[in-house]
Design a protein around this motif. Structure first.
Motif, PDB file in Angstrom:
ATOM      1  N   ILE A 146       5.667  -2.772   8.151  1.00 56.39           N
ATOM      2  CA  ILE A 146       6.431  -2.098   6.581  1.00 56.39           C
ATOM      3  C   ILE A 146       6.769  -1.259   5.631  1.00 56.39           C
ATOM      4  N   ASP A 147       5.915  -0.279   6.582  1.00 56.66           N
ATOM      5  CA  ASP A 147       6.503   1.455   6.147  1.00 56.66           C
ATOM      6  C   ASP A 147       7.964   2.083   6.831  1.00 56.66           C
ATOM      7  N   CYS A 148       7.836   1.763   7.614  1.00 55.65           N
ATOM      8  CA  CYS A 148       8.897   1.879   8.001  1.00 55.65           C
ATOM      9  C   CYS A 148      10.059   1.643   7.311  1.00 55.65           C
ATOM     10  N   LEU A 149       9.858   0.590   7.196  1.00 52.90           N
ATOM     11  CA  LEU A 149      11.153  -0.814   5.878  1.00 52.90           C
ATOM     12  C   LEU A 149      10.793   0.329   4.557  1.00 52.90           C
ATOM     13  N   ILE A 150       9.729   0.988   3.843  1.00 50.18           N
ATOM     14  CA  ILE A 150      10.195   1.191   3.032  1.00 50.18           C
ATOM     15  C   ILE A 150      10.004   2.305   3.000  1.00 50.18           C
TER      16      ILE A 150
ATOM     17  N   ARG B 284      22.314 -10.837   5.870  1.00 45.62           N
ATOM     18  CA  ARG B 284      22.093 -12.395   5.951  1.00 45.62           C
ATOM     19  C   ARG B 284      20.914 -12.666   5.635  1.00 45.62           C
ATOM     20  N   MET B 285      20.921 -13.834   5.639  1.00 46.17           N
ATOM     21  CA  MET B 285      19.379 -14.242   4.972  1.00 46.17           C
ATOM     22  C   MET B 285      18.173 -13.768   5.854  1.00 46.17           C
ATOM     23  N   ASN B 286      17.240 -13.669   6.810  1.00 42.34           N
ATOM     24  CA  ASN B 286      16.591 -12.563   6.907  1.00 42.34           C
ATOM     25  C   ASN B 286      16.483 -11.257   6.728  1.00 42.34           C
ATOM     26  N   GLU B 287      17.524 -10.755   6.608  1.00 40.53           N
ATOM     27  CA  GLU B 287      17.677  -9.176   6.160  1.00 40.53           C
ATOM     28  C   GLU B 287      17.983  -9.541   4.586  1.00 40.53           C
ATOM     29  N   GLN B 288      18.137  -9.985   4.012  1.00 39.67           N
ATOM     30  CA  GLN B 288      18.069 -10.208   2.748  1.00 39.67           C
ATOM     31  C   GLN B 288      16.389 -10.290   1.865  1.00 39.67           C
ATOM     32  N   GLU B 289      15.804 -11.527   3.017  1.00 35.42           N
ATOM     33  CA  GLU B 289      14.428 -11.223   2.815  1.00 35.42           C
ATOM     34  C   GLU B 289      13.997 -10.789   3.189  1.00 35.42           C
ATOM     35  N   LYS B 290      13.998  -9.568   4.066  1.00 34.74           N
ATOM     36  CA  LYS B 290      13.254  -8.293   3.860  1.00 34.74           C
ATOM     37  C   LYS B 290      13.730  -7.532   3.085  1.00 34.74           C
ATOM     38  N   TYR B 291      14.337  -7.290   2.614  1.00 36.45           N
ATOM     39  CA  TYR B 291      14.971  -5.888   1.699  1.00 36.45           C
ATOM     40  C   TYR B 291      14.179  -6.944  -0.103  1.00 36.45           C
ATOM     41  N   GLU B 292      14.378  -8.633  -0.122  1.00 32.45           N
ATOM     42  CA  GLU B 292      14.095  -8.572  -1.581  1.00 32.45           C
ATOM     43  C   GLU B 292      12.409  -8.191  -1.013  1.00 32.45           C
ATOM     44  N   ILE B 293      11.457  -8.236   0.022  1.00 29.79           N
ATOM     45  CA  ILE B 293      10.368  -8.371  -0.288  1.00 29.79           C
ATOM     46  C   ILE B 293       9.689  -7.050  -0.537  1.00 29.79           C
TER      47      ILE B 293
ATOM     48  N   GLU C 182      10.395  -5.716  -4.137  1.00 25.81           N
ATOM     49  CA  GLU C 182       9.453  -6.153  -5.070  1.00 25.81           C
ATOM     50  C   GLU C 182       8.093  -5.203  -4.634  1.00 25.81           C
ATOM     51  N   LEU C 183       8.072  -5.693  -3.792  1.00 27.95           N
ATOM     52  CA  LEU C 183       6.818  -3.731  -2.825  1.00 27.95           C
ATOM     53  C   LEU C 183       6.294  -2.639  -4.022  1.00 27.95           C
ATOM     54  N   ILE C 184       7.837  -2.442  -4.073  1.00 30.31           N
ATOM     55  CA  ILE C 184       8.203  -0.846  -4.667  1.00 30.31           C
ATOM     56  C   ILE C 184       8.376  -1.230  -5.765  1.00 30.31           C
ATOM     57  N   GLU C 185       8.723  -2.070  -6.055  1.00 30.62           N
ATOM     58  CA  GLU C 185       9.388  -1.895  -7.650  1.00 30.62           C
ATOM     59  C   GLU C 185       7.552  -2.351  -8.890  1.00 30.62           C
ATOM     60  N   HIS C 186       7.282  -3.116  -8.079  1.00 29.06           N
ATOM     61  CA  HIS C 186       5.593  -3.738  -8.718  1.00 29.06           C
ATOM     62  C   HIS C 186       4.311  -3.321  -7.747  1.00 29.06           C
ATOM     63  N   ASN C 187       4.412  -2.171  -6.734  1.00 31.27           N
ATOM     64  CA  ASN C 187       3.480  -1.440  -6.419  1.00 31.27           C
ATOM     65  C   ASN C 187       2.764  -2.624  -5.604  1.00 31.27           C
ATOM     66  N   SER C 188       3.391  -3.555  -5.069  1.00 38.88           N
ATOM     67  CA  SER C 188       2.197  -4.761  -4.448  1.00 38.88           C
ATOM     68  C   SER C 188       1.443  -4.430  -3.913  1.00 38.88           C
ATOM     69  N   ASN C 189       0.973  -5.125  -2.775  1.00 36.76           N
ATOM     70  CA  ASN C 189       0.051  -4.907  -1.567  1.00 36.76           C
ATOM     71  C   ASN C 189       1.227  -5.105  -0.217  1.00 36.76           C
ATOM     72  N   LYS C 190       0.769  -4.104   0.361  1.00 34.37           N
ATOM     73  CA  LYS C 190       1.485  -3.670   1.471  1.00 34.37           C
ATOM     74  C   LYS C 190       1.143  -5.085   2.511  1.00 34.37           C
ATOM     75  N   ASN C 191      -0.396  -5.464   2.899  1.00 38.55           N
ATOM     76  CA  ASN C 191      -0.065  -6.382   3.817  1.00 38.55           C
ATOM     77  C   ASN C 191      -0.312  -7.288   3.996  1.00 38.55           C
ATOM     78  N   GLN C 192      -0.074  -7.957   2.131  1.00 37.81           N
ATOM     79  CA  GLN C 192       0.823  -9.268   1.854  1.00 37.81           C
ATOM     80  C   GLN C 192       2.186  -9.394   2.126  1.00 37.81           C
ATOM     81  N   ALA C 193       2.807  -8.400   2.041  1.00 38.71           N
ATOM     82  CA  ALA C 193       4.404  -8.151   2.298  1.00 38.71           C
ATOM     83  C   ALA C 193       4.192  -8.738   3.645  1.00 38.71           C
ATOM     84  N   GLY C 194       3.388  -7.904   4.894  1.00 34.10           N
ATOM     85  CA  GLY C 194       3.539  -8.397   5.913  1.00 34.10           C
ATOM     86  C   GLY C 194       2.873  -9.579   6.524  1.00 34.10           C
ATOM     87  N   LYS C 195       2.473 -10.228   5.781  1.00 29.15           N
ATOM     88  CA  LYS C 195       1.928 -11.745   6.244  1.00 29.15           C
ATOM     89  C   LYS C 195       3.215 -12.594   6.034  1.00 29.15           C
ATOM     90  N   LYS C 196       3.649 -11.901   4.417  1.00 26.71           N
ATOM     91  CA  LYS C 196       5.265 -12.864   3.942  1.00 26.71           C
ATOM     92  C   LYS C 196       6.251 -12.995   5.736  1.00 26.71           C
TER      93      LYS C 196
END
Length: 106
Positions: free
Chosen positions: A41-45, A7-16, A19-33
């Protein structure tokens, strides 16, 4: 492999998270999004790494809520409302159904 549709909210979580894992982004920014904590965020990873896309599907998606009526009962109520009690308002009908439920112990 079974196709997973999110679903839309699940898809958004998945994409973020992806992106976090693929590009080694910031976990704090992902959490804010997503509006969640870093711990979540760690549990979702972990879900992403273990189950992939299927890990983001809500666990209760296929379960029927406990307070839903059987389709036959719903159809009977609608028929009663349309035919026998057509001049009643919803409040009167709900009182009638509540009284009926108390008598029959449905």
């Amino acid at each position: 492999m079974k196709k997973v549709e999110l679903r839309m909210n699940e898809q958004e979580k998945y994409e973020i998270i992806e992106e976090l894992i693929e590009h080694n982004s910031n976990k704090n920014q992902a959490g804010k999004k997503l509006g969640i904590s870093r711990r979540q965020i760690d549990c979702l990873i972990i879900k992403y790494k273990e189950k992939g896309k299927a890990g983001f599907v809500h666990g209760n998606r296929t379960r029927k809520p406990i307070n839903t009526l059987d389709n036959t009962i719903s159809k009977d109520i609608i028929l009663l409302y349309k035919n026998k009690y057509q001049y009643w308002n919803f409040y009167q009908m709900s009182l009638k159904l509540t009284y009926f439920k108390q008598i029959t112990h449905i």
